[in-house]
Write an enzyme that holds these catalytic residues in place. Sequence first.
Site, short mmCIF file in Angstrom:
data_model
loop_
_atom_site.label_atom_id
_atom_site.label_comp_id
_atom_site.label_asym_id
_atom_site.label_seq_id
_atom_site.Cartn_x
_atom_site.Cartn_y
_atom_site.Cartn_z
N LYS A 195 0.91 -1.07 -0.10
CA LYS A 195 -0.17 0.03 0.01
C LYS A 195 0.90 1.21 -0.19
O LYS A 195 1.72 1.34 0.90
CB LYS A 195 -0.73 0.03 1.40
CG LYS A 195 -1.83 1.40 1.38
CD LYS A 195 -2.68 1.06 2.47
CE LYS A 195 -3.82 2.41 2.64
NZ LYS A 195 -4.56 2.46 3.73
N LYS A 248 -2.32 -1.36 -3.72
CA LYS A 248 -3.10 -0.45 -3.71
C LYS A 248 -2.29 0.96 -3.76
O LYS A 248 -1.33 1.16 -3.19
CB LYS A 248 -3.82 -0.40 -2.26
CG LYS A 248 -4.86 0.70 -2.12
CD LYS A 248 -5.22 0.62 -0.91
CE LYS A 248 -6.17 1.84 -0.46
NZ LYS A 248 -6.49 2.20 0.92
C1 PBG Z 1 -7.50 3.30 5.69
C2 PBG Z 1 -7.82 3.37 4.31
C3 PBG Z 1 -7.51 4.06 3.28
C4 PBG Z 1 -7.91 3.60 1.94
C5 PBG Z 1 -8.49 2.36 2.28
N1 PBG Z 1 -8.16 2.28 3.66
C6 PBG Z 1 -7.03 5.71 3.44
C7 PBG Z 1 -5.70 5.97 3.72
O1 PBG Z 1 -4.79 5.09 3.75
O2 PBG Z 1 -5.44 7.08 3.80
C8 PBG Z 1 -8.18 4.48 0.56
C9 PBG Z 1 -8.97 4.09 -0.21
C10 PBG Z 1 -9.44 4.60 -1.45
O3 PBG Z 1 -8.88 5.84 -1.52
O4 PBG Z 1 -10.39 4.52 -2.32
N2 PBG Z 1 -5.85 3.28 6.15
#
Ligand code: PBG
Length: 324
Positions: A195, A248
């Site tokens: 991520k 992601k």
């Molecule tokens: C929680 C999380 C996030 C997203 C999914 N889980 C936000 C982040 O890490 O700031 C982002 C999902 C999206 O942008 O559609 N940590």
Amino acid sequence: MIFPDYRARRLRKNERFRRMIRETTLSVDDFIYPLFVTHGKGVKRPIESMPGIFQLSIDLLAREVKEVDELGIPAVLLFGIPKKKDEAGSEAYAKSGIIQKAIKEIKGRVPEIIVITDVCLCEYTSHGHCGIIKDGDVDNDSTLELLSKMALSHVEAGADMVAPSDMMDGRVSEIRECLDDNAYEGIPIMSYAAKYASGFYGPFREAAKSYPQFGDRRSYQMDPANSDEAIREVSLDVEEGADIIMVKPAIAYLDIICRIKEEFDLPVAAYNVSGEYAMVKAAGKFGWIDEEKVMMECLLSIKRAGADIIVTYFAKEAAKIINE
Ligand code: PBG
């Protein structure tokens, strides 16, 4: 064989030929649909930067999940907006928390749908970070305990799978151990393994009200410049017991999806995130692109890169087109 002996256009002549040699196809089975759940009654609050996506109160959630189920989409991914945020994100692991209640409601009304929960504290903490703050940064090891508490409470409420998205080191093994100790060895973990600290999460932070109140997430999420590091991150999660590994965002990281798919033999998920959704919606609204065409092309490219599963806000729209 080269031109004029070989002519690539021979097999592109008409739709029948194109269909016959098509290498990648999208299926509704590929999709996971994210949902934002909020307290209250009769609440359907539009998220401005994500047209078509809403924060829903629990009473309206079941109808939405029913629709998702009827479209043939196998799973939903839940995000919660708590009543009150605090330093330790207490509602994240409270028995009467928003997600715990939402899971029960969904499982009562649409029992077959796979309910996946996001395991991360950022929506629940007053500072908007994904864990406990110590000396101005997120403290890894004390956060792990809260994450496993959160995962366990979701599973106790009836969740079918948990998806840790916090990017703390060691969280997959901590959660695995906690679930196993409580006789939930049959519940899989889909880890957000690679991520990135991405600008593409902007609209989500409006949707989930999870802006960091200071700094950013670069001390725990990955540097967008790195690819080998994604392999290391995924290897760790696999060794710790992840069942599905996720990359992601998706569209700007297709190379990562491709590498992960080649190097590992677990199912690969990709998260087509909020900013990717918003860009297509916005350009579509202005008539600058053909929204439907670009949506399907984006989803197809994620699949072609190697994703077996796509988490996407487009799931319902795309399913309608696929089912036509
Ligand atoms: C929680 C999380 C996030 C997203 C999914 N889980 C936000 C982040 O890490 O700031 C982002 C999902 C999206 O942008 O559609 N940590």
